[in-house]
Design an enzyme around this catalytic site. Structure first.
Site, mmCIF file in Angstrom:
data_model
loop_
_atom_site.group_PDB
_atom_site.id
_atom_site.type_symbol
_atom_site.label_atom_id
_atom_site.label_comp_id
_atom_site.label_asym_id
_atom_site.label_seq_id
_atom_site.Cartn_x
_atom_site.Cartn_y
_atom_site.Cartn_z
ATOM 1 N N HIS A 40 -48.562 -22.429 -24.431
ATOM 2 C CA HIS A 40 -47.959 -23.166 -23.317
ATOM 3 C C HIS A 40 -48.399 -24.617 -23.265
ATOM 4 O O HIS A 40 -47.817 -25.415 -22.541
ATOM 5 C CB HIS A 40 -48.317 -22.481 -21.989
ATOM 6 C CG HIS A 40 -47.677 -21.139 -21.840
ATOM 7 N ND1 HIS A 40 -46.639 -20.907 -20.968
ATOM 8 C CD2 HIS A 40 -47.896 -19.958 -22.469
ATOM 9 C CE1 HIS A 40 -46.266 -19.640 -21.057
ATOM 10 N NE2 HIS A 40 -47.019 -19.046 -21.960
ATOM 11 N N ASP B 222 -49.110 -33.458 -21.651
ATOM 12 C CA ASP B 222 -48.764 -32.223 -20.956
ATOM 13 C C ASP B 222 -47.844 -31.414 -21.860
ATOM 14 O O ASP B 222 -46.930 -31.978 -22.469
ATOM 15 C CB ASP B 222 -48.026 -32.580 -19.641
ATOM 16 C CG ASP B 222 -48.240 -31.542 -18.550
ATOM 17 O OD1 ASP B 222 -48.441 -30.362 -18.893
ATOM 18 O OD2 ASP B 222 -48.196 -31.910 -17.365
#
Ligand code: G6P
Length: 471
Positions: free
Chosen positions: A161, A370
Site C-alpha cells: 500500500h 505518499d
C-alpha cells in the site's frame, strides 16, 4: 476444510476498544480497505487474519457482520520491535524516500521475522487446498515466501500500500535480499504505481540475480512472478451518497457557521505523520497571511491531525513541532474569534469527514511522499456540486490520476504559496472544469474495480504463465 480466500493484514478490519463503562468491545475500522475487500470475502468464504491492536490479548476467532476474523496477538516486545520498530522505524521512512532517517537494528529484524512467521503459519492452517491468500503491506513482506514453503498448493497475492523505493535507497537495508525473496513467494505482487513495480523488478535482477522480462520474474524453480501496478481507490459512490445526505449537508453548513463564515475554508486531513508535509503547508498558509495576500477574515485553515504511532519518537517530535507552529501562527496572526489555523488532534467518523470535505473550498494534500493518498480521492468524490479546489503534491500516488489538481512540489515553499493562492482565487468555471474531470476518473476507478482487477490477475496468473515463453 479451510477457507478458499485468506486475507492477511497487520490490522484486522475491526479495532478492540474499551467502551465508556470500561467493557471491551469491537468497533469496525472505518478504513476503505474493508469495504473493498468485504464483497470479495463474502463471495469466496473468506477469513481475515490480523492484529487487533493492543498487547498480548489472546482472542478467539470471531464473526462480525458475517465476516470471519482471526485475531493474532502480539506481546509488548513484539509491538515495540515488529510494529513500532522494524515496520515503522525502519521500513516506513526507508520506503518514503528517507524523509526521516531509518534505523537499522538487528533485534527489530529478528522480531519482524518471528511475527511474519506467525502470520504465515496461521494463514497456512486456515487455507483450504488450492485456496487464494492475499497478503497486505510492508509489515508482512516475508509472509509470501514463508507461506509458500508451508503450502506450495496456494495461490498467493501480495499488495504493497505504500511506495516501493528506488534501488539507490532500498540498497541501504541490511536485509534487502531477504525482503525481496520474501515477496517473491507471491505469484502476483501489486504496487500503487508502475514506477514502484519497475523499482522492484530492477532490484530483483540486480540483487537476487533472477532473469526478468518486463513485469515478470523467472525463478530457477520454474515459477514466474508478476509485479504490476494496481492503484488503490475509494468507495466513490458510497462517499458521494454520504456527501449528498441531508445530515451531512446540514453538518457542513454548521461547520462553516462555527468557523465564522469565512470567505474560504482551506482543509488538511492527515494521519499525524512526517511524510504528510503538514508543517510546511501550515507555514505556507501562515506566510500568505503575514505577507498580506490573505487575511484571517478571508480564510481559515482547518487541519485535522489524526493521532498515529504515538510511541515512535519521530511522531512524538513531529507533534510537538506542529503544535508549536500552530500556536505561534495563531498567536501572531489571529484575532479574537479568528484563529488562522483551526487545529484538531483527533480522528473522525466518515460522516464528519464527508461534512468537512463539503465545507472546504480548498483541500490541501501536500505529502513529501505518499503511496496513494485516499483523502485526495475522498474530497473529489464528496464534491457533488463539481466545485472546490484540490492542491495536491506531485509526490502522492494520486497525482498520477488527478492531473487536474493544482499540482505542487511540497519542498518549494513559494510554489506552494502560489498554488494555494491560485486555488483560492480560481473562477467557478475553472473549478468545475477541473473537478468534473477528476470526478470522472474516481467514478470509473473505484475501490471495487481495484479489488476486482487484482483478484482477476491473481486468478489468471498461472494460466498466463503457462503460456509465457521463457527467455
Ligand atoms: C498506512 C499503511 C497501513 C496502516 C495505516 C495506519 O495506510 O499503509 O498498513 O495500517 O497506515 O497505520 P497503523 O500503523 O495505525 O496501522
Amino acid at each position: 476444510m479451510g477457507h478458499d480466500l485468506v486475507i492477511v493484514a497487520n490490522r484486522l478490519p475491526v479495532d478492540r476498544v474499551t467502551d465508556a463503562r470500561g467493557k471491551a468491545a469491537w468497533r469496525r475500522s472505518p478504513g476503505g480497505l474493508v469495504s473493498a475487500i468485504e464483497p470479495v470475502m463474502r463471495a469466496h468464504d473468506g477469513v481475515w487474519i490480523g492484529w487487533p491492536g493492543g498487547t498480548g490479548q489472546r482472542l478467539k476467532p470471531l464473526k462480525i457482520d458475517g465476516l470471519d476474523l482471526v485475531p493474532l496477538s502480539m506481546t509488548a516486545d513484539e509491538i515495540e520491535e515488529h510494529y513500532e520498530g522494524f515496520s515503522n522505524g525502519t521500513l516506513w521512512p526507508l520506503y518514503h524516500d528517507v524523509v526521516a532517517k531509518p534505523e537499522f537494528h538487528r533485534e527489530w529484524w529478528d522480531t519482524y521475522v518471528k511475527v511474519n512467521r506467525r502470520f504465515a503459519e496461521s494463514a497456512a492452517e486456515l487455507a483450504a487446498p488450492n485456496a487464494t491468500v492475499w497478503v497486505h503491506d510492508y509489515q508482512l513482506q516475508l509472509v509470501p515466501q514463508m507461506l509458500r514453503e508451508l503450502r506450495p498448493d496456494l495461490r498467493i497475492g501480495f499488495y504493497l500500500h505504500i511506495p516501493f523505493p528506488p534501488a539507490e535507497l532500498f540498497q541501504q537495508l541490511p536485509w534487502r535480499r531477504q525482503i525481496l525473496e520474501g515477496l517473491l513467494g507471491a505469484d502476483l505482487i501489486g504496487f500503487q504505481l508502475p514506477g514502484a513495480a519497475q523499482n522492484f523488478i530492477r532490484l530483483v535482477r540486480q540483487r537476487v540475480g533472477h532473469k526478468t522480462h518486463r513485469d515478470l520474474v523467472y525463478l530457477p524453480d520454474g515459477r514466474t512472478v508478476r509485479a504490476a501496478a494496481f492503484p488503490i481507490s475509494i468507495d466513490a459512490a458510497g462517499f458521494e451518497e454520504l456527501a449528498n445526505s441531508p445530515a451531512v449537508r446540514d453538518r457542513a453548513d454548521a461547520i462553516r457557521e462555527a468557523l465564522g463564515n469565512p470567505k474560504k475554508i482551506f482543509l488538511g486531513i492527515d494521519r499525524l505523520d512526517y511524510t504528510k508535509g503538514i508543517y510546511a503547508r501550515l507555514r505556507a498558509f501562515g506566510e500568505l497571511i503575514s505577507d498580506g495576500a490573505l487575511t484571517v477574515d478571508d480564510a481559515v485553515f482547518v487541519q485535522v491531525a489524526v493521532p498515529s504511532r504515538e510511541r515512535v519518537e519521530h511522531y512524538r517530535n513531529l507533534r510537538d513541532d506542529i503544535e508549536r507552529l500552530v500556536g505561534r501562527l495563531n498567536g501572531d496572526l489571529g484575532r479574537i474569534g479568528r484563529p488562522a489555523i483551526s487545529y484538531l488532534h483527533t480522528s473522525y467518523p466518515r460522516e464528519e469527514m464527508a461534512a468537512l470535505y463539503r465545507a472546504a473550498d480548498v483541500m490541501v494534500v501536500t505529502p513529501y511522499r505518499d503511496g496513494m493518498n485516499l483523502v485526495a480521492k475522498e474530497y473529489v468524490a464528496c464534491r457533488t456540486d463539481e466545485d472546490g479546489a484540490l492542491v495536491l503534491s506531485e509526490f502522492a500516488g494520486a497525482a498520477d490520476e488527478l492531473r487536474q489538481a493544482w499540482l505542487v512540489n511540497p519542498y518549494d515553499m513559494n510554489g506552494m504559496k502560489a498554488a494555494l493562492l491560485e486555488a483560492y482565487g480560481a473562477e467557478p468555471k475553472e473549478l468545475t472544469r477541473r473537478m468534473r474531470a477528476m470526478r470522472r476518473q474516481i467514478a470509473q476507478h473505484d475501490v471495487k474495480a481495484w479489488a476486482d482487477s487484482f483478484m482477476t490477475e491473481l486468478t489468471d496468473v498461472e494460466h498466463s504463465h503457462s503460456k509465457t515463453v521463457r527467455p
